[in-house]
Motif scaffolding. Structure first.
Motif, PDB file in Angstrom:
ATOM      1  N   UNK A 133       4.274  -2.459  -0.950  1.00  0.00           N
ATOM      2  CA  UNK A 133       5.014  -2.740   0.272  1.00  0.00           C
ATOM      3  C   UNK A 133       4.825  -1.668   1.336  1.00  0.00           C
ATOM      4  N   UNK A 134       4.894  -0.405   0.908  1.00  0.00           N
ATOM      5  CA  UNK A 134       4.709   0.691   1.867  1.00  0.00           C
ATOM      6  C   UNK A 134       3.287   0.685   2.424  1.00  0.00           C
ATOM      7  N   UNK A 135       2.306   0.442   1.556  1.00  0.00           N
ATOM      8  CA  UNK A 135       0.916   0.426   2.004  1.00  0.00           C
ATOM      9  C   UNK A 135       0.678  -0.697   3.006  1.00  0.00           C
ATOM     10  N   UNK A 136       1.190  -1.889   2.726  1.00  0.00           N
ATOM     11  CA  UNK A 136       1.023  -3.006   3.655  1.00  0.00           C
ATOM     12  C   UNK A 136       1.722  -2.721   4.980  1.00  0.00           C
ATOM     13  N   UNK A 137       2.871  -2.038   4.910  1.00  0.00           N
ATOM     14  CA  UNK A 137       3.557  -1.664   6.147  1.00  0.00           C
ATOM     15  C   UNK A 137       2.730  -0.709   6.995  1.00  0.00           C
ATOM     16  N   UNK A 138       2.128   0.286   6.339  1.00  0.00           N
ATOM     17  CA  UNK A 138       1.276   1.233   7.068  1.00  0.00           C
ATOM     18  C   UNK A 138       0.055   0.513   7.643  1.00  0.00           C
ATOM     19  N   UNK A 139      -0.542  -0.401   6.863  1.00  0.00           N
ATOM     20  CA  UNK A 139      -1.700  -1.146   7.354  1.00  0.00           C
ATOM     21  C   UNK A 139      -1.328  -1.992   8.571  1.00  0.00           C
ATOM     22  N   UNK A 140      -0.153  -2.591   8.555  1.00  0.00           N
ATOM     23  CA  UNK A 140       0.296  -3.377   9.706  1.00  0.00           C
ATOM     24  C   UNK A 140       0.464  -2.493  10.943  1.00  0.00           C
ATOM     25  N   UNK A 141       1.034  -1.304  10.751  1.00  0.00           N
ATOM     26  CA  UNK A 141       1.176  -0.377  11.879  1.00  0.00           C
ATOM     27  C   UNK A 141      -0.182   0.047  12.423  1.00  0.00           C
ATOM     28  N   UNK A 142      -1.155   0.244  11.522  1.00  0.00           N
ATOM     29  CA  UNK A 142      -2.508   0.626  11.965  1.00  0.00           C
ATOM     30  C   UNK A 142      -3.124  -0.479  12.814  1.00  0.00           C
ATOM     31  N   UNK A 143      -2.962  -1.740  12.375  1.00  0.00           N
ATOM     32  CA  UNK A 143      -3.510  -2.859  13.142  1.00  0.00           C
ATOM     33  C   UNK A 143      -2.837  -2.948  14.511  1.00  0.00           C
ATOM     34  N   UNK A 164     -10.435   0.900   9.004  1.00  0.00           N
ATOM     35  CA  UNK A 164      -9.191   1.679   8.895  1.00  0.00           C
ATOM     36  C   UNK A 164      -8.228   1.037   7.890  1.00  0.00           C
ATOM     37  N   UNK A 165      -8.123  -0.283   7.927  1.00  0.00           N
ATOM     38  CA  UNK A 165      -7.222  -0.975   6.989  1.00  0.00           C
ATOM     39  C   UNK A 165      -7.713  -0.797   5.558  1.00  0.00           C
ATOM     40  N   UNK A 166      -9.029  -0.880   5.348  1.00  0.00           N
ATOM     41  CA  UNK A 166      -9.588  -0.671   4.010  1.00  0.00           C
ATOM     42  C   UNK A 166      -9.262   0.731   3.519  1.00  0.00           C
ATOM     43  N   UNK A 167      -9.355   1.721   4.407  1.00  0.00           N
ATOM     44  CA  UNK A 167      -9.023   3.094   4.018  1.00  0.00           C
ATOM     45  C   UNK A 167      -7.557   3.221   3.616  1.00  0.00           C
ATOM     46  N   UNK A 168      -6.664   2.554   4.348  1.00  0.00           N
ATOM     47  CA  UNK A 168      -5.231   2.595   4.012  1.00  0.00           C
ATOM     48  C   UNK A 168      -4.983   1.934   2.652  1.00  0.00           C
ATOM     49  N   UNK A 169      -5.605   0.767   2.419  1.00  0.00           N
ATOM     50  CA  UNK A 169      -5.423   0.078   1.136  1.00  0.00           C
ATOM     51  C   UNK A 169      -5.985   0.899  -0.018  1.00  0.00           C
ATOM     52  N   UNK A 170      -7.137   1.538   0.191  1.00  0.00           N
ATOM     53  CA  UNK A 170      -7.712   2.379  -0.860  1.00  0.00           C
ATOM     54  C   UNK A 170      -6.798   3.560  -1.167  1.00  0.00           C
ATOM     55  N   UNK A 171      -6.195   4.146  -0.125  1.00  0.00           N
ATOM     56  CA  UNK A 171      -5.255   5.245  -0.353  1.00  0.00           C
ATOM     57  C   UNK A 171      -4.033   4.753  -1.135  1.00  0.00           C
ATOM     58  N   UNK A 172      -3.567   3.537  -0.831  1.00  0.00           N
ATOM     59  CA  UNK A 172      -2.448   2.978  -1.588  1.00  0.00           C
ATOM     60  C   UNK A 172      -2.786   2.763  -3.046  1.00  0.00           C
ATOM     61  N   UNK A 173      -4.006   2.292  -3.327  1.00  0.00           N
ATOM     62  CA  UNK A 173      -4.432   2.132  -4.721  1.00  0.00           C
ATOM     63  C   UNK A 173      -4.506   3.475  -5.432  1.00  0.00           C
ATOM     64  N   UNK A 174      -4.974   4.504  -4.717  1.00  0.00           N
ATOM     65  CA  UNK A 174      -5.057   5.828  -5.330  1.00  0.00           C
ATOM     66  C   UNK A 174      -3.672   6.354  -5.686  1.00  0.00           C
ATOM     67  N   UNK A 175      -2.713   6.190  -4.762  1.00  0.00           N
ATOM     68  CA  UNK A 175      -1.338   6.619  -5.044  1.00  0.00           C
ATOM     69  C   UNK A 175      -0.769   5.795  -6.193  1.00  0.00           C
ATOM     70  N   UNK A 200      -1.481  -5.205  -6.792  1.00  0.00           N
ATOM     71  CA  UNK A 200      -1.647  -6.411  -5.981  1.00  0.00           C
ATOM     72  C   UNK A 200      -2.471  -6.154  -4.726  1.00  0.00           C
ATOM     73  N   UNK A 201      -2.625  -4.884  -4.336  1.00  0.00           N
ATOM     74  CA  UNK A 201      -3.434  -4.570  -3.154  1.00  0.00           C
ATOM     75  C   UNK A 201      -4.899  -4.924  -3.355  1.00  0.00           C
ATOM     76  N   UNK A 202      -5.336  -5.027  -4.612  1.00  0.00           N
ATOM     77  CA  UNK A 202      -6.737  -5.344  -4.902  1.00  0.00           C
ATOM     78  C   UNK A 202      -7.114  -6.683  -4.284  1.00  0.00           C
ATOM     79  N   UNK A 203      -6.205  -7.650  -4.321  1.00  0.00           N
ATOM     80  CA  UNK A 203      -6.524  -9.000  -3.845  1.00  0.00           C
ATOM     81  C   UNK A 203      -6.709  -9.029  -2.335  1.00  0.00           C
ATOM     82  N   UNK A 204      -6.266  -8.041  -1.627  1.00  0.00           N
ATOM     83  CA  UNK A 204      -6.530  -7.930  -0.195  1.00  0.00           C
ATOM     84  C   UNK A 204      -7.703  -7.004   0.086  1.00  0.00           C
ATOM     85  N   UNK A 205      -7.855  -5.973  -0.745  1.00  0.00           N
ATOM     86  CA  UNK A 205      -8.921  -5.002  -0.517  1.00  0.00           C
ATOM     87  C   UNK A 205     -10.302  -5.607  -0.751  1.00  0.00           C
TER      88      UNK A 205
END
Length: 402
Positions: free
Chosen positions: A210-220, A241-252, A261-266
C-alpha cells in the motif's frame, strides 16, 4: 589550530577506514556462509532458490530480481552463471569452480563446469559491450543489495526440515500424564482433556504494498505536473521512475515481509518500459548499432539518433566540393564520425554526463565535457565543408580524419 584540524582529519580517516573494514568483513562473511543451491524446488541451477532459502525471503522475489537485472543491460545472465559456478550444491563440499581446481568434491561434472565457464564469456562480452556505464551502476547496486542482505539477515539459517525425535519413547499402556507409568490402578482411567488454548493472534503484515503504490501514485502525479515545464518527464522516463519505486518496495518487503503483490504490476511495467526503450514510436530502433556511409550530399540526414549502442557515420565517400551539415546524438554508447583528409570541418563534440572525447586532435574526458573548433585538413581551406554536431549523454565520441 592546525593540530585540532589534524585530529579531525585523522578521525575522519579512521572512521572511513572502519566503515570500509566493516563492509569488507560483511562480504567475507557472505562468502564464508554463502548460499547453497538446493536440489529440490529450483527452476534451473538453484541460484535464486538458494539465495532465498539462505536469507529466508520469497524465491519469487529473487527470480524477479534476476529477470530485472537481465533486462537492465544483460547483467542478470552473467551474475546467474557466476552464482552457478561459485555456489556449492546441496550435499557437496565445494562449488563447481573450486572442484575444477581440486579443492574438494562437487556433484557437477567437470564438463558441465567448463560449459558454464564458456557460456560466461559471451554473456560478459554482450553485457559490457552493449550496456556501457549502466552496467557498472547495476553491478554496484547488486553488490550493495548483497551487502544489505548479509548485514541484516546473515544471522538467519534455512528452517530445519526434519522433526526432532522424542527424547524417550512412551511406555505402552501408560497414560501420557503419568510419565513413569507406575500407577497400575490408573491405567484404565481416561486421558485428561487438554486445556483449551486461546487462538493465536494473526500477525499483522506490514503495509509495504500500500505504501509503495501510494508513493508510485505521487511520483506519477508529480511527473505530470513537472512535465509541463521539464521536457525530461516523458512517458518512458515516468515508467522508469515507477519501476524504480516498485523495485524499492519489493526490496523493503524482502526484509519485512509482504509486498509480494507488487510483482504483478512490476512485471508488465518492466516489459512495457523495455519495449519503449527498444523501439521509438516512429519505428526506429533505439538499441543496437547504426552504420551509415552516404555516397552523395543528398543522402546525408540532418540528424542521426540512437538510444543505446554504437554509431559509425562515414563521410569519406562524399564529393570533394559543396557543403553539408549534420548532427549525431546518442544516449549511451560509442560514436565515431569519419571525414575525408582534405575536408574543411567545423565541429562541436559533447558528452553531457560522462564521456571521452577525441575530435580531430582535441580531447577531453570526464563529466559534462565538450570540445569544438575548425580543422581545414592537410590542404588548407578549400574543398568539401562539413558542419558536425556530435553529442552523447554517456560514451565515447570520435571524429577521425583518415
Amino acid at each position: 589550530m592546525w593540530w585540532r584540524g589534524g585530529k579531525r582529519n585523522l578521525g575522519l580517516v579512521s572512521g572511513t577506514e572502519k566503515a570500509m573494514q566493516g563492509v569488507a568483513d560483511t562480504l567475507r562473511e557472505f562468502w564464508a556462509h554463502r548460499p547453497v543451491r538446493p536440489r529440490a524446488g529450483r527452476k534451473l541451477g538453484g541460484v535464486a532458490t538458494g539465495i532465498a532459502l539462505r536469507y529466508q525471503i520469497d524465491p519469487v522475489i529473487v527470480r524477479i530480481a534476476f529477470v530485472a537485472l537481465a533486462l537492465s543491460g544483460g547483467v542478470g545472465l552473467p551474475m546467474y552463471l557466476a552464482g552457478w559456478l561459485l555456489l556449492p550444491e546441496e550435499g557437496d563440499q565445494v562449488s563447481p569452480l573450486e572442484a575444477l581446481v581440486n579443492k574438494g568434491h562437487s556433484s557437477v561434472s567437470q564438463g558441465q563446469t567448463v560449459l558454464l565457464g564458456v557460456l560466461l564469456f559471451p554473456a560478459l562480452a554482450f553485457t559490457f559491450g552493449s550496456g556501457g556505464f549502466q552496467v557498472f551502476v547495476t553491478i554496484a547496486a547488486s553488490v550493495a543489495c548483497i551487502y544489505l542482505l548479509q548485514k541484516n539477515r546473515g544471522h538467519l539459517q534455512p528452517a530445519a526440515t526434519l522433526a526432532e525425535p522424542p527424547l524417550t519413547p512412551p511406555v505402552p499402556g501408560a497414560p501420557a500424564w503419568d510419565p513413569l507409568g507406575a500407577a497400575p490402578f490408573a491405567w484404565d482411567l481416561p486421558e485428561p482433556a487438554p486445556k483449551p488454548q486461546p487462538p493465536a493472534p494473526r500477525p499483522r503484515k506490514p503495509r509495504v504494498a500500500g505504501v509503495t503504490l501510494g508513493v508510485a501514485t505521487l511520483v506519477v502525479a508529480a511527473s505530470a505536473i513537472a512535465g509541463a515545464w521539464v521536457p525530461w518527464f516523458t512517458v518512458a522516463h515516468v515508467i522508469g521512475l515507477v519501476i524504480a519505486v516498485l523495485a524499492a518496495g519489493l526490496l523493503v518487503g524482502s526484509f519485512t515481509g509482504g509486498g509480494r503483490s507488487l510483482i504483478w504490476l512490476l512485471v508488465p511495467l518492466s516489459v512495457v518500459g523495455f519495449g519503449m526503450t527498444a523501439v521509438d514510436f516512429d519505428g526506429r530502433p533505439s538499441v543496437g548499432d547504426l552504420k551509415v556511409t552516404p555516397q552523395n550530399l543528398s543522402e546525408v540526414k540532418e540528424k542521426y539518433e540512437l538510444g543505446v549502442g554504437s554509431v559509425m557515420i562515414d563521410l569519406r565517400q562524399l564529393p570533394d566540393s559543396g557543403s553539408v551539415k549534420t548532427a549525431v546524438e546518442s544516449e549511451l554508447g560509442d560514436m565515431t564520425v569519419h571525414v575525408a583528409k582534405n575536408a574543411d570541418v567545423t565541429f562541436h563534440c559533447e558528452a553531457s554526463s560522462i564521456g571521452d572525447l577525441d575530435c580531430l586532435g582535441r580531447t577531453a574526458d570526464g563529466g559534462n565535457v565538450q570540445v569544438e573548433g575548425v580543422d581545414l585538413g592537410g590542404d588548407g581551406e578549400g574543398g568539401l565543408k562539413i558542419d558536425l554536431d556530435v553529442r552523447a549523454n554517456v560514451g565515447e565520441v570520435r571524429v577521425l580524419r583518415d
